[in-house]
Design a protein around this motif. Structure first.
Motif, PDB file in Angstrom:
ATOM      1  N   THR A  60      -4.127   6.317  -1.988  1.00 25.94           N
ATOM      2  CA  THR A  60      -3.985   4.915  -2.364  1.00 25.94           C
ATOM      3  C   THR A  60      -2.996   4.227  -1.437  1.00 25.94           C
ATOM      4  OG1 THR A  60      -4.390   5.503  -4.678  1.00 25.94           O
ATOM      5  CG2 THR A  60      -3.391   3.348  -4.246  1.00 25.94           C
ATOM      6  N   LEU A  61      -1.851   4.864  -1.226  1.00 25.43           N
ATOM      7  CA  LEU A  61      -0.800   4.312  -0.368  1.00 25.43           C
ATOM      8  C   LEU A  61      -0.533   5.253   0.789  1.00 25.43           C
ATOM      9  CD1 LEU A  61       1.511   2.148   0.033  1.00 25.43           C
ATOM     10  CD2 LEU A  61       2.990   3.750  -1.193  1.00 25.43           C
ATOM     11  N   GLN A  62      -0.515   4.690   1.988  1.00 29.04           N
ATOM     12  CA  GLN A  62      -0.158   5.449   3.180  1.00 29.04           C
ATOM     13  C   GLN A  62       0.942   4.688   3.920  1.00 29.04           C
ATOM     14  OE1 GLN A  62      -3.642   5.943   5.589  1.00 29.04           O
ATOM     15  NE2 GLN A  62      -4.833   6.914   3.965  1.00 29.04           N
ATOM     16  N   VAL A  63       2.110   5.296   3.997  1.00 20.45           N
ATOM     17  CA  VAL A  63       3.225   4.711   4.735  1.00 20.45           C
ATOM     18  C   VAL A  63       3.500   5.607   5.930  1.00 20.45           C
ATOM     19  CG1 VAL A  63       5.672   4.070   4.653  1.00 20.45           C
ATOM     20  CG2 VAL A  63       4.221   3.717   2.642  1.00 20.45           C
ATOM     21  N   ILE A  92       7.429  -1.979   1.035  1.00 17.17           N
ATOM     22  CA  ILE A  92       6.042  -1.835   0.605  1.00 17.17           C
ATOM     23  C   ILE A  92       5.562  -3.125  -0.053  1.00 17.17           C
ATOM     24  CG2 ILE A  92       4.508  -0.591  -0.977  1.00 17.17           C
ATOM     25  CD1 ILE A  92       6.371   1.867  -0.541  1.00 17.17           C
ATOM     26  N   ILE A 145       1.972   0.207   6.601  1.00 15.31           N
ATOM     27  CA  ILE A 145       1.954   0.306   5.140  1.00 15.31           C
ATOM     28  C   ILE A 145       0.540  -0.065   4.709  1.00 15.31           C
ATOM     29  CG2 ILE A 145       2.942  -0.505   2.959  1.00 15.31           C
ATOM     30  CD1 ILE A 145       5.392  -1.452   4.655  1.00 15.31           C
ATOM     31  N   ARG A 146      -0.252   0.925   4.341  1.00 11.01           N
ATOM     32  CA  ARG A 146      -1.657   0.687   4.020  1.00 11.01           C
ATOM     33  C   ARG A 146      -1.917   0.961   2.542  1.00 11.01           C
ATOM     34  NH1 ARG A 146      -4.413   0.063   8.791  1.00 11.01           N
ATOM     35  NH2 ARG A 146      -6.431   0.242   7.757  1.00 11.01           N
ATOM     36  N   LEU A 147      -2.542  -0.017   1.873  1.00 11.15           N
ATOM     37  CA  LEU A 147      -2.934   0.116   0.474  1.00 11.15           C
ATOM     38  C   LEU A 147      -4.450   0.144   0.409  1.00 11.15           C
ATOM     39  CD1 LEU A 147      -1.975   0.107  -2.541  1.00 11.15           C
ATOM     40  CD2 LEU A 147      -2.400  -2.364  -2.499  1.00 11.15           C
ATOM     41  N   ASN A 148      -4.996   1.279  -0.020  1.00 12.52           N
ATOM     42  CA  ASN A 148      -6.452   1.457  -0.037  1.00 12.52           C
ATOM     43  C   ASN A 148      -7.073   1.100   1.306  1.00 12.52           C
ATOM     44  OD1 ASN A 148      -6.557   2.268  -2.797  1.00 12.52           O
ATOM     45  ND2 ASN A 148      -6.356   0.136  -3.423  1.00 12.52           N
ATOM     46  N   ILE A 182      -0.788  -4.231  -6.707  1.00 10.08           N
ATOM     47  CA  ILE A 182       0.459  -3.472  -6.840  1.00 10.08           C
ATOM     48  C   ILE A 182       1.232  -4.017  -8.035  1.00 10.08           C
ATOM     49  CG2 ILE A 182       2.620  -2.744  -5.761  1.00 10.08           C
ATOM     50  CD1 ILE A 182       1.430  -3.261  -3.056  1.00 10.08           C
ATOM     51  N   LEU A 199      -1.748   0.745  -7.537  1.00 10.77           N
ATOM     52  CA  LEU A 199      -0.430   1.317  -7.267  1.00 10.77           C
ATOM     53  C   LEU A 199       0.594   0.670  -8.182  1.00 10.77           C
ATOM     54  CD1 LEU A 199       1.593   2.995  -5.521  1.00 10.77           C
ATOM     55  CD2 LEU A 199       1.730   1.004  -3.992  1.00 10.77           C
TER      56      LEU A 199
END
Length: 277
Positions: free
Chosen positions: A8-11, A58, A73-76, A96, A179
């Protein structure tokens, strides 16, 4: 870190610098994090370690004039860093959810709980006021708050701290975000209300598949709820492991120091079975 596509979240490579009188000062150094659907990632560290700074990055809530955020910072799969302010406002609250450590800060004292739910819901949907109130009442019922219609007519000061915290969670969850960021969600609560909130968060992630970033300095809270734990020190990520490995076999000296600083009752040992499992 190469993020998994199902996260879901990639930082990746998050760096945060602030402008001071002496020039740019870096406060967060190359953080990599990932959270899968339904997973709880605990972010721990002492005050000033960079936990809240990471959280605000984020959410893209830093002052753009004095703060520089680098990295991804990627959300989906959608990049949030550098997103236009209007687009980011649509992400916050809908995709979020955010739970603050002091529930009194989440609500305006001059408007009823219902007014604030309706404003939030209608800013992200096309629902009528009545439909928004119905959704708000349903969300309050989901967090075990009785007589939701009466509660929606009340002001924040008329609710206890535990009720306000659950109302804030209901507000954060009514749009069913993918998230949920919980920044010290139990700090202002007594032990009984802390356990209620932790059980509620656990139910949310199990029933809705919500990813949760749980920020806390309370290792007991982290042990109860987190699947994985990331440890921050002076803006750096010094250790990351699943919750059992981290508590039973901490590797980094700072993590060991955190573990040793926990208050422990004489003769008490950490149970291998989590209360929420």
């Amino acid at each position: 870190m190469i993020g998994h596509t199902n996260e879901t979240l990639q930082v990746t490579g998050l760096q945060v610098s602030v402008l001071t009188a002496a020039g740019q000062q870096r406060l967060v150094h190359g953080i990599d994090l990932g959270i899968r659907p339904g997973q709880v990632l605990g972010l721990v560290g002492e005050s000033g370690s960079g936990k809240t700074m990471t959280c605000l990055s984020i959410l893209q809530l830093h002052d753009g004039k004095t703060t520089c955020i680098e990295g991804s910072i990627r959300l989906n799969g959608r990049e949030l860093n550098g997103l236009r302010a209007g687009d980011m406002r649509r992400v916050r609250g809908k995709e979020i959810g955010f739970i603050m450590q002091n529930p009194m800060n989440a609500f305006s004292p001059v408007f009823t709980i219902g007014n604030q739910f309706v404003e939030t819901i209608r800013s992200h949907t096309q629902l009528s006021k009545k439909q928004a109130l119905d959704l708000a009442a349903s969300a309050l019922h989901d967090v075990n708050l009785p007589d939701a219609s009466s509660l929606l007519r009340r002001y924040p000061f008329e609710l206890s701290g535990g009720m306000l915290q659950r109302a804030m969670i209901a507000l954060a969850m009514c749009m069913q975000p993918s998230l949920l960021i919980a920044d010290e969600p139990t700090t202002a609560l007594d032990t009984a209300n802390q356990l209620q909130v932790l059980r509620l968060l656990d139910r949310i992630r199990r029933e809705h598949g919500t990813s949760i970033l749980l920020i806390s300095h309370d290792l007991g809270v982290i042990a109860e709820l987190a699947d994985e734990v990331a440890v921050m020190q002076r803006g750096e990520l010094v250790e990351k492991a699943d919750v059992y490995s981290l508590f039973d076999h901490p590797r980094h000296p700072y993590t060991k120091q955190l573990m040793e600083s926990r208050p422990v009752m004489p003769g008490a040992e950490r149970s291998e079975e989590l209360i929420l499992s």
